[in-house]
Design a protein around this motif. Structure first.
Motif, PDB file in Angstrom:
ATOM      1  N   VAL A  65       0.831  -1.201   0.000  1.00  0.00           N
ATOM      2  CA  VAL A  65       0.000   0.000   0.000  1.00  0.00           C
ATOM      3  C   VAL A  65       0.867   1.253   0.000  1.00  0.00           C
ATOM      4  O   VAL A  65       2.033   1.220   0.393  1.00  0.00           O
ATOM      5  CB  VAL A  65      -0.958   0.050   1.213  1.00  0.00           C
ATOM      6  N   LYS A  66       0.284   2.351  -0.459  1.00  0.00           N
ATOM      7  CA  LYS A  66       0.949   3.650  -0.396  1.00  0.00           C
ATOM      8  C   LYS A  66      -0.084   4.712  -0.084  1.00  0.00           C
ATOM      9  O   LYS A  66      -1.265   4.549  -0.390  1.00  0.00           O
ATOM     10  CB  LYS A  66       1.704   3.952  -1.680  1.00  0.00           C
ATOM     11  N   VAL A  67       0.379   5.791   0.521  1.00  0.00           N
ATOM     12  CA  VAL A  67      -0.471   6.924   0.865  1.00  0.00           C
ATOM     13  C   VAL A  67      -0.367   7.950  -0.252  1.00  0.00           C
ATOM     14  O   VAL A  67       0.734   8.362  -0.633  1.00  0.00           O
ATOM     15  CB  VAL A  67      -0.038   7.548   2.209  1.00  0.00           C
ATOM     16  N   ILE A  68      -1.517   8.355  -0.776  1.00  0.00           N
ATOM     17  CA  ILE A  68      -1.579   9.385  -1.808  1.00  0.00           C
ATOM     18  C   ILE A  68      -1.821  10.720  -1.112  1.00  0.00           C
ATOM     19  O   ILE A  68      -2.755  10.861  -0.317  1.00  0.00           O
ATOM     20  CB  ILE A  68      -2.716   9.116  -2.821  1.00  0.00           C
ATOM     21  N   VAL A  69      -0.959  11.686  -1.405  1.00  0.00           N
ATOM     22  CA  VAL A  69      -1.046  13.014  -0.802  1.00  0.00           C
ATOM     23  C   VAL A  69      -1.518  13.990  -1.872  1.00  0.00           C
ATOM     24  O   VAL A  69      -0.886  14.121  -2.921  1.00  0.00           O
ATOM     25  CB  VAL A  69       0.320  13.463  -0.234  1.00  0.00           C
ATOM     26  N   ASP A  70      -2.642  14.634  -1.624  1.00  0.00           N
ATOM     27  CA  ASP A  70      -3.127  15.676  -2.527  1.00  0.00           C
ATOM     28  C   ASP A  70      -2.244  16.909  -2.362  1.00  0.00           C
ATOM     29  O   ASP A  70      -1.998  17.349  -1.234  1.00  0.00           O
ATOM     30  CB  ASP A  70      -4.587  16.037  -2.216  1.00  0.00           C
ATOM     31  N   SER A  71      -1.737  17.442  -3.452  1.00  0.00           N
ATOM     32  CA  SER A  71      -0.872  18.634  -3.471  1.00  0.00           C
ATOM     33  C   SER A  71       0.443  18.416  -2.740  1.00  0.00           C
ATOM     34  O   SER A  71       0.975  19.334  -2.119  1.00  0.00           O
ATOM     35  CB  SER A  71      -1.599  19.845  -2.882  1.00  0.00           C
ATOM     36  N   GLY A  72       0.955  17.184  -2.787  1.00  0.00           N
ATOM     37  CA  GLY A  72       2.233  16.891  -2.148  1.00  0.00           C
ATOM     38  C   GLY A  72       2.771  15.563  -2.628  1.00  0.00           C
ATOM     39  O   GLY A  72       2.142  14.873  -3.429  1.00  0.00           O
ATOM     40  N   GLY A  73       3.919  15.178  -2.135  1.00  0.00           N
ATOM     41  CA  GLY A  73       4.557  13.924  -2.523  1.00  0.00           C
ATOM     42  C   GLY A  73       3.954  12.724  -1.806  1.00  0.00           C
ATOM     43  O   GLY A  73       3.735  12.765  -0.592  1.00  0.00           O
ATOM     44  N   ASP A  74       3.686  11.671  -2.562  1.00  0.00           N
ATOM     45  CA  ASP A  74       3.116  10.448  -2.008  1.00  0.00           C
ATOM     46  C   ASP A  74       4.163   9.665  -1.227  1.00  0.00           C
ATOM     47  O   ASP A  74       5.367   9.873  -1.373  1.00  0.00           O
ATOM     48  CB  ASP A  74       2.570   9.563  -3.133  1.00  0.00           C
ATOM     49  N   SER A  75       3.693   8.722  -0.428  1.00  0.00           N
ATOM     50  CA  SER A  75       4.602   7.843   0.294  1.00  0.00           C
ATOM     51  C   SER A  75       5.186   6.827  -0.675  1.00  0.00           C
ATOM     52  O   SER A  75       4.657   6.631  -1.772  1.00  0.00           O
ATOM     53  CB  SER A  75       3.854   7.109   1.411  1.00  0.00           C
ATOM     54  N   PRO A  76       6.240   6.139  -0.255  1.00  0.00           N
ATOM     55  CA  PRO A  76       6.684   4.998  -1.063  1.00  0.00           C
ATOM     56  C   PRO A  76       5.660   3.870  -0.920  1.00  0.00           C
ATOM     57  O   PRO A  76       4.751   3.945  -0.090  1.00  0.00           O
ATOM     58  CB  PRO A  76       8.023   4.614  -0.433  1.00  0.00           C
ATOM     59  N   CYS A  77       5.829   2.837  -1.698  1.00  0.00           N
ATOM     60  CA  CYS A  77       4.968   1.663  -1.595  1.00  0.00           C
ATOM     61  C   CYS A  77       5.487   0.807  -0.441  1.00  0.00           C
ATOM     62  O   CYS A  77       6.641   0.402  -0.428  1.00  0.00           O
ATOM     63  CB  CYS A  77       5.001   0.880  -2.906  1.00  0.00           C
ATOM     64  N   PHE A  78       4.629   0.574   0.553  1.00  0.00           N
ATOM     65  CA  PHE A  78       5.012  -0.218   1.715  1.00  0.00           C
ATOM     66  C   PHE A  78       4.521  -1.651   1.551  1.00  0.00           C
ATOM     67  O   PHE A  78       3.361  -1.876   1.215  1.00  0.00           O
ATOM     68  CB  PHE A  78       4.389   0.350   3.000  1.00  0.00           C
ATOM     69  N   THR A  79       5.388  -2.623   1.803  1.00  0.00           N
ATOM     70  CA  THR A  79       4.984  -4.024   1.852  1.00  0.00           C
ATOM     71  C   THR A  79       4.724  -4.340   3.313  1.00  0.00           C
ATOM     72  O   THR A  79       5.632  -4.242   4.145  1.00  0.00           O
ATOM     73  CB  THR A  79       6.084  -4.939   1.286  1.00  0.00           C
TER      74      THR A  79
END
Length: 103
Positions: A65-79
Motif C-alpha cells: 500500500v501507499k499513501v496518496i497526498v493531494d498537493s504533495g509527494g506520495d509515500s513509497p509503496c510499503f509491503t
C-alpha cells in the motif's frame, strides 16, 4: 545569426521534450492500484507541520500500500505483512491526505 537560430532550436527542442515528458509521465505518477481495502486500517492525524498516517494490515495476507497526498509527494509503496502496522509522516505546508491505495 545561424548560431543564435541553432541555439534557439536546441532550447525549443529541450523544452518540448521536457514538457512532453511531463505530460506523458504525469499519469505514471498517478498509476497506483485502487483504493486499499477496508482491512487496511488508516488513522490520519494532523501534526504541526503536516500529518501522520497510521496503517494497520488486518487483511490476513501481505499487502502493498501507499499513501496518496493531494498537493504533495506520495509515500513509497510499503509491503506490509499480515498483522503489521506502520506510521508514516508527511511534512509539508500544502499536502493533505488523499487516500490509501494498493501498489
Amino acid at each position: 545569426m545561424n548560431l543564435l537560430r541553432n541555439q534557439l532550436a536546441v532550447v525549443s527542442a529541450a523544452a518540448t521534450a521536457a514538457i512532453g515528458g511531463f505530460i506523458i509521465g504525469a499519469p505514471a505518477a498517478q498509476a497506483a492500484g485502487g483504493t486499499a481495502p477496508a482491512c487496511i486500517t488508516r488513522v490520519v492525524n494532523g501534526t504541526s507541520d503536516g500529518f501522520s498516517v497510521y496503517l494497520d494490515n488486518n487483511c490476513g495476507k501481505t499487502m502493498r500500500v501507499k499513501v496518496i497526498v493531494d498537493s504533495g509527494g506520495d509515500s513509497p509503496c510499503f509491503t506490509m505483512s499480515a498483522g503489521s502496522s506502520r506510521l508514516w509522516y508527511y511534512t509539508g505546508v500544502f499536502g493533505q491526505y488523499g487516500r490509501t491505495v494498493t501498489c
